[in-house]
Write an enzyme that holds these catalytic residues in place. Structure first.
Site, PDB file in Angstrom:
ATOM      1  N   GLY A 128       0.839  -1.185   0.000  1.00 29.86           N
ATOM      2  CA  GLY A 128       0.000   0.000   0.000  1.00 29.86           C
ATOM      3  C   GLY A 128       0.878   1.241   0.000  1.00 29.86           C
ATOM      4  O   GLY A 128       2.020   1.223  -0.464  1.00 29.86           O
TER       5      GLY A 128
ATOM      6  N   ARG B 263       1.461  -3.305  12.327  1.00 34.44           N
ATOM      7  CA  ARG B 263       0.617  -3.742  13.436  1.00 34.44           C
ATOM      8  C   ARG B 263       1.334  -4.865  14.180  1.00 34.44           C
ATOM      9  O   ARG B 263       1.861  -5.804  13.573  1.00 34.44           O
ATOM     10  CB  ARG B 263      -0.737  -4.244  12.924  1.00 34.44           C
ATOM     11  CG  ARG B 263      -1.708  -3.116  12.553  1.00 34.44           C
ATOM     12  CD  ARG B 263      -2.067  -2.321  13.774  1.00 34.44           C
ATOM     13  NE  ARG B 263      -3.228  -1.471  13.603  1.00 34.44           N
ATOM     14  CZ  ARG B 263      -3.305  -0.222  14.055  1.00 34.44           C
ATOM     15  NH1 ARG B 263      -2.273   0.306  14.670  1.00 34.44           N
ATOM     16  NH2 ARG B 263      -4.401   0.482  13.905  1.00 34.44           N
TER      17      ARG B 263
ATOM     18  N   GLU C 132       0.175  -3.385  23.801  1.00 36.77           N
ATOM     19  CA  GLU C 132       0.899  -2.136  24.068  1.00 36.77           C
ATOM     20  C   GLU C 132       0.325  -1.443  25.296  1.00 36.77           C
ATOM     21  O   GLU C 132      -0.881  -1.493  25.514  1.00 36.77           O
ATOM     22  CB  GLU C 132       0.812  -1.220  22.837  1.00 36.77           C
ATOM     23  CG  GLU C 132       1.488  -1.812  21.611  1.00 36.77           C
ATOM     24  CD  GLU C 132       1.425  -0.887  20.395  1.00 36.77           C
ATOM     25  OE1 GLU C 132       0.786   0.193  20.481  1.00 36.77           O
ATOM     26  OE2 GLU C 132       1.992  -1.242  19.353  1.00 36.77           O
TER      27      GLU C 132
ATOM     28  N   HIS D  67       5.733   2.694  19.268  1.00 33.51           N
ATOM     29  CA  HIS D  67       4.684   3.006  18.285  1.00 33.51           C
ATOM     30  C   HIS D  67       4.830   4.465  17.820  1.00 33.51           C
ATOM     31  O   HIS D  67       3.878   5.248  17.831  1.00 33.51           O
ATOM     32  CB  HIS D  67       3.301   2.780  18.895  1.00 33.51           C
ATOM     33  CG  HIS D  67       2.238   2.485  17.868  1.00 33.51           C
ATOM     34  ND1 HIS D  67       1.243   1.569  18.062  1.00 33.51           N
ATOM     35  CD2 HIS D  67       2.011   3.009  16.628  1.00 33.51           C
ATOM     36  CE1 HIS D  67       0.444   1.535  17.015  1.00 33.51           C
ATOM     37  NE2 HIS D  67       0.897   2.397  16.123  1.00 33.51           N
ATOM     38  N   ALA D  68       6.044   4.802  17.407  1.00 33.58           N
ATOM     39  CA  ALA D  68       6.371   6.184  17.069  1.00 33.58           C
ATOM     40  C   ALA D  68       6.845   6.359  15.630  1.00 33.58           C
ATOM     41  O   ALA D  68       7.329   7.435  15.271  1.00 33.58           O
ATOM     42  CB  ALA D  68       7.451   6.703  18.018  1.00 33.58           C
ATOM     43  N   ALA D  69       6.693   5.338  14.787  1.00 33.81           N
ATOM     44  CA  ALA D  69       7.234   5.407  13.423  1.00 33.81           C
ATOM     45  C   ALA D  69       6.605   6.514  12.602  1.00 33.81           C
ATOM     46  O   ALA D  69       7.216   7.024  11.660  1.00 33.81           O
ATOM     47  CB  ALA D  69       7.044   4.063  12.713  1.00 33.81           C
TER      48      ALA D  69
END
Length: 317
Positions: free
Chosen positions: A156, A239, A268, A287-289
């Protein structure tokens, strides 16, 4: 003009900046409802808050069938970001509740993060830094990116953004998706489409960019990890539940693969005593990408626009 709609806002990034948008929303007839705490809401908390709201701007809060049943006035769930796996869309469809998200707007920062992880492992940058800071003058084996194959599962917006960046470094690219990407993209990146087994077997880096759904839950487990090279690195900024974490832990401990870079986790936040936190061959992030204020602003605007469009459409019916 009085409020026409009550809107619950749980998305953490928008909640942190809600005062920037408060006047505009209130002028359009929105009464803003904020939960008392900023953590991800569980089923009980969401069910208690949602009974009389017309719209929700959410993060990764869980919208189970029970939560949807409690939402007697709900018209729209506007998701901040892309993943809607925490929303029971079948239950929403039965109740006539529209689910919207904001695809593509965070692709660039996430793709940059993936490339950062690839460079860290290929060039051994974090480990060289650690050696230097322990007063050791030592070189480590490294690779140039044009010597490496990158396998991308999920093509995607993020997968394509990663591929475009990797192609500029001269990496060999293998890709896999249930939906074939545009031919022009394949030509530009010189990507070869391949079966998952081939991607896993040939990738020096394996990058997951697919949605989480029943067909991709624990997509990577013991069997898939055994197909990978002992020198390979697994990267996941999509995910957490795409990976069977106990299987990954075993593979890392036993040398089945060389390393992993993980921005997301099945549960998390990652427990403070979690074994992944103690592994020298794993790079971790909370979870900071997607972190980018410019990109966040685009998502704020899009998620509010989606909300208002659906509220006004529902009212006009």
């Amino acid at each position: 003009m009085g409020a026409r709609w009550k809107v619950l806002i749980t998305a953490p990034h928008l909640r942190a900046e809600i005062d920037r948008f408060r006047a505009t929303l209130e002028a359009r007839g929105v009464e803003i409802v904020l939960p008392p705490d900023s953590h991800r809401l569980n089923e009980d908390e969401m069910a208690a808050l949602i009974h009389d709201v017309h719209g929700v701007i959410c993060g990764d809060d869980r919208f189970t069938g029970r939560v949807i049943a409690a939402a007697t006035c709900l018209k729209v769930i506007s998701k901040w970001g892309v993943g809607v796996d925490a929303i029971n869309r079948a239950a929403c469809a039965r109740r006539g509740i529209t689910v919207r998200n904001t695809p593509g707007l965070l692709a660039d920062p996430v793709a940059d993060t993936v490339m950062g992880y690839i460079l860290c492992f290929a060039r051994q940058l974090p480990w060289l830094d650690r050696l230097m800071k322990t007063e050791r003058w030592e070189r480590l084996p490294a690779r140039a990116l044009n010597e490496c194959t990158l396998s991308i599962i999920g093509l995607g917006s993020v997968g394509q953004a990663v591929a475009s960046r990797a192609a500029a470094f001269g990496m060999r690219l293998l890709g896999n998706d249930v939906v074939s990407p545009p031919h022009a993209f394949l030509q530009q990146t010189k990507m070869k489409l391949a079966k998952q087994e081939e991607l896993l077997a040939e990738g020096d880096f394996v990058n997951l960019n697919c949605d989480l759904n029943p067909s991709t839950f624990h997509l990577i487990g013991d069997e898939e990890l055994r197909l990978m090279k002992p020198s390979a690195v697994l990267i996941n900024c999509a995910r957490g539940a795409l990976i069977d974490e106990p299987a990954l832990l075993r593979a890392l401990q036993q040398g089945v693969i060389a390393g992993a870079a993980l921005d997301v986790f099945e549960f998390e936040p990652l427990p403070l005593n979690g074994p992944l936190r103690r592994m020298h061959n794993v790079l971790l992030a909370p979870h900071a990408a997607n972190s980018s204020q410019v990109a966040f602003n685009r998502v704020h605007e899009a998620v509010i626009a989606n909300l208002m469009e659906e509220l006004e459409r529902a009212t006009a019916l």
